[in-house]
Design a protein around this motif. Structure first.
Motif, PDB file in Angstrom:
ATOM      1  N   GLY A 211       0.875  -1.148   0.293  1.00 42.94           N
ATOM      2  CA  GLY A 211       0.352  -0.281  -0.137  1.00 42.94           C
ATOM      3  C   GLY A 211       1.145   1.014   0.232  1.00 42.94           C
ATOM      4  O   GLY A 211       0.492   2.089   0.283  1.00 42.94           O
ATOM      5  N   GLY A 212       1.842   1.118  -0.145  1.00 42.40           N
ATOM      6  CA  GLY A 212       2.916   2.327  -0.249  1.00 42.40           C
ATOM      7  C   GLY A 212       3.818   2.210   0.649  1.00 42.40           C
ATOM      8  O   GLY A 212       4.206   1.144   1.474  1.00 42.40           O
ATOM      9  N   ILE A 213       4.325   4.291   1.038  1.00 40.76           N
ATOM     10  CA  ILE A 213       4.895   3.973   2.186  1.00 40.76           C
ATOM     11  C   ILE A 213       4.207   4.287   3.432  1.00 40.76           C
ATOM     12  O   ILE A 213       3.403   5.068   2.984  1.00 40.76           O
ATOM     13  CB  ILE A 213       6.094   4.992   1.759  1.00 40.76           C
ATOM     14  CG1 ILE A 213       6.741   4.834   0.593  1.00 40.76           C
ATOM     15  CG2 ILE A 213       6.805   5.710   3.158  1.00 40.76           C
ATOM     16  CD1 ILE A 213       7.734   4.247   0.865  1.00 40.76           C
ATOM     17  N   SER A 214       4.311   3.605   4.372  1.00 40.52           N
ATOM     18  CA  SER A 214       3.812   3.697   5.776  1.00 40.52           C
ATOM     19  C   SER A 214       4.532   4.909   6.169  1.00 40.52           C
ATOM     20  O   SER A 214       4.557   6.169   5.815  1.00 40.52           O
ATOM     21  CB  SER A 214       4.278   3.209   7.195  1.00 40.52           C
ATOM     22  OG  SER A 214       3.742   3.582   8.075  1.00 40.52           O
ATOM     23  N   ALA A 215       2.301   5.883   6.400  1.00 44.88           N
ATOM     24  CA  ALA A 215       1.904   6.970   6.384  1.00 44.88           C
ATOM     25  C   ALA A 215       2.604   7.586   7.727  1.00 44.88           C
ATOM     26  O   ALA A 215       1.157   7.901   8.335  1.00 44.88           O
ATOM     27  CB  ALA A 215       1.282   7.576   5.278  1.00 44.88           C
TER      28      ALA A 215
END
Length: 242
Positions: A211-215
């Motif tokens: 899901g991408g880079i951890s936000a």
């Protein structure tokens, strides 16, 4: 040998920063094809763009028609970059440095610094970047350092060994696609191109699956609002606009 993951959900964009307009042959394109063909063989959707064929305005905003330019085809190119998980910038060496077109493309990527993703991060988070350099003079590593630094600075993730290149004999020697150059058969270049290509696909798939880079700790929207503990605990002043 480890079996190949399923890369078929990925998309990649190659931007060729050659100084030659189509249909003039581009030596850089000759090396792009090797990487792009590996990706296509794994079902990756590949788009190849020769930047000089497009009217790309100069400037530091996503759409320069809003700042006095009559024509700017960059927004359409940016849309394709944003729709992909992989971006490869490729170009020739001139005077020991990247081409003027490469510099322009990087500047326009930087112009997207004001765009955020749905998580409030900079827009290129969750995407991976790499580069291909060609020429008949020294400078592959210098050019690659500039390109890869620029890509990570605007938010791309750079996997291991994310660059590949070929240089012939120093001086007015043969170029990559010239008969007898040895470029297409060069084992070092072919190995680096192959490793780069697979590392880009591996990293892109891992990021997409996650899901991408951890936000956390990297959201511009949260920083600007000053409402999260990591902002309060940082002890740092709000940085100026990038």
């Amino acid at each position: 040998m480890t079996s190949a993951p399923d890369f078929s959900s990925l998309k990649a964009v190659f931007i060729n920063a050659t100084l030659k307009r189509s249909p003039e042959p581009s030596n850089t394109d000759g090396l792009i094809v090797k990487s792009a063909d590996i990706m296509r063989s794994h079902g990756v959707g590949v788009t190849e763009i020769r930047a000089i064929d497009h009217q790309i305005a100069t400037g530091v905003y996503p759409d320069m028609t809003e700042h006095g330019w009559e024509v700017d085809e960059w927004p359409g190119i940016l849309d394709q970059v944003m729709a992909a998980e992989i971006l490869v910038l490729a170009g020739p060496i001139w005077l020991g440095d990247n081409s003027s077109i490469m510099k322009q493309v990087i500047e326009r990527l930087y112009s997207a610094s004001s765009i955020l993703n749905d998580a409030g991060q900079y827009a290129f988070y969750g995407r991976v970047g790499g580069c291909i350099i060609t020429g008949n003079e020294d400078g592959i590593k210098h050019c690659a350092m500039n390109v890869l630094y620029s890509l990570q600075h605007v938010g791309f993730t750079i996997p291991p060994q994310a660059d590949a290149g070929w240089i012939g004999e120093a001086g007015p020697g043969a170029s990559y696609l010239d008969p007898g150059s040895g470029g297409p058969e060069n084992d070092f270049t072919n190995r680096n191109t192959t490793f780069m290509t697979y590392n880009l696909m591996h990293a892109a798939k891992q990021l997409k699956d996650a899901g991408g880079i951890s936000a956390y700790g990297n959201q511009r929207t949260v920083w600007d609002a000053g409402v999260h503990s990591y902002v309060k605990d940082s002890g740092s002043p709000n940085p100026e606009y990038r």
